[in-house]
Design an enzyme around this catalytic site. Sequence first.
Site, short mmCIF file in Angstrom:
data_model
loop_
_atom_site.label_atom_id
_atom_site.label_comp_id
_atom_site.label_asym_id
_atom_site.label_seq_id
_atom_site.Cartn_x
_atom_site.Cartn_y
_atom_site.Cartn_z
N LEU A 115 7.78 6.23 -0.52
CA LEU A 115 6.90 7.26 -1.04
C LEU A 115 5.57 6.67 -1.53
O LEU A 115 4.50 7.12 -1.13
CB LEU A 115 7.57 8.00 -2.21
CG LEU A 115 8.93 8.67 -1.96
CD1 LEU A 115 9.36 9.41 -3.24
CD2 LEU A 115 8.88 9.61 -0.80
N THR A 116 5.62 5.66 -2.39
CA THR A 116 4.44 5.18 -3.11
C THR A 116 3.40 4.54 -2.20
O THR A 116 3.74 3.80 -1.26
CB THR A 116 4.87 4.16 -4.19
OG1 THR A 116 5.83 4.79 -5.05
CG2 THR A 116 3.69 3.70 -5.01
N GLU A 117 2.13 4.80 -2.51
CA GLU A 117 1.00 4.24 -1.77
C GLU A 117 -0.02 3.65 -2.74
O GLU A 117 0.08 3.87 -3.97
CB GLU A 117 0.34 5.34 -0.92
CG GLU A 117 1.27 5.94 0.12
CD GLU A 117 0.58 6.97 1.00
OE1 GLU A 117 -0.63 7.20 0.82
OE2 GLU A 117 1.26 7.55 1.86
N ALA A 120 -1.34 6.59 -4.54
CA ALA A 120 -0.42 7.70 -4.77
C ALA A 120 0.91 7.15 -5.28
O ALA A 120 1.68 6.57 -4.52
CB ALA A 120 -0.21 8.49 -3.49
N GLY A 121 1.13 7.33 -6.59
CA GLY A 121 2.39 6.93 -7.19
C GLY A 121 3.01 8.13 -7.88
O GLY A 121 3.75 8.90 -7.28
N GLU A 354 10.96 5.71 -10.87
CA GLU A 354 11.53 7.06 -10.93
C GLU A 354 10.82 7.93 -11.96
O GLU A 354 11.42 8.78 -12.62
CB GLU A 354 13.04 7.02 -11.22
CG GLU A 354 13.88 6.63 -10.04
CD GLU A 354 13.81 7.61 -8.88
OE1 GLU A 354 13.68 8.82 -9.12
OE2 GLU A 354 13.88 7.15 -7.72
N THR A 356 7.29 7.44 -14.65
CA THR A 356 6.97 6.71 -15.87
C THR A 356 7.35 7.51 -17.12
O THR A 356 7.56 8.73 -17.07
CB THR A 356 5.47 6.40 -15.94
OG1 THR A 356 4.76 7.63 -16.03
CG2 THR A 356 5.01 5.62 -14.72
#
Length: 369
Positions: A115-117, A120-121, A354, A356
């Site tokens: 998912l994370t970029e 983009a988190g 999952e 913050t």
Amino acid sequence: MNLTDMVRSFAAERIRPAAEDLDATERFPAEIYQGMGELGLFGITVPEADGGSGGTVADYVTVMEELSYGYASIADQCGLVELVGSLLARFGTAEQKKTYLPDLLAGTKRCAYALTEPQAGSDLGALSTRARRDGDGWLLTGEKIYIHNAPVADFAMVLAVTDPEKRKRGGMSMFLVDTALPGVTRAYHEKKMGQRASQVGGFVFDEVRLPAHALLGEEGAGFGAVMSVLEKGRLGIAALANGISRAALDTAREHARSRRQFGKPIAEFQAVAFSLADMATDHAAARELIRHGADLLDGDADAGATCSMAKLFASEASIRTTSRAVQILGGAGFIRGVEAERLYRDARITTIYEGTSEVQRLIISRSLL
């Protein structure tokens, strides 16, 4: 033997003895995961018809705490498979399930949840990885970072933008991407502070040609699908954090009983005893929040705020308990190879992944206001 006793026994015999070496070497412990697969510890809530254990969320958080008590990296792998397995069971076609689920749940096929970029988190709406139609299939382009199992994964569930105009409102889709495909690059292998046996790295997708059957679920339904498993994922990390807390309490208590200063065990000094009391209270309170969240999810009730409370409290409690454990051990707690030192490092990520702590507070406050 009930579920708790079975997992506790496995953790004592197979995980805890290996934890120090795994932390030092950062090795992927395939043999432990295969043993977990043989016991049915992957895919706890995946239906039996799909090869899972058919258990409850309450079962899942029990497994996560017991595995984490052994070593958090092992529980982290269980949580990863739970999320990907749940998505496959719920949204996969018969052919996709047949291709991926048996080996995934047996612990012999390795997955990633991409998912994370770079930009983009917490804000998945900002994803830039793009999948565009190409004949009967798709072309995938983009980059993912901080992805669990990226250095070793056989396949990844990748969230990508398929309609830039709609984005998270019907413009994102999930894809099953075999990592051996041309154009897939494992970009890096991160060196981490804690949970060091959990492999973390990145992917670069350079015009990766995907077949039509790589689409998981309906086109445009990807954002909602990944959101549908986040509450269970947050409870899983809460339970993982609480396993760390319990391990910290136990090692601190053992040291306090055996370490003598001024002619008596340091446990007899009120400052140490009260610190142990606070650690035990944090662990017990977190467990009750986690169990409440699991009961709500198992009853199909609204559990969003409760799961966020559980994740927020348990993760931040693990920071407190491990810090107190280091303090009680004194100089020994600062030495590599001592359990309290490893637990202190392992706990730190739990307030970040999952969702913050800040994101959890946002969810909770919105539910109140």
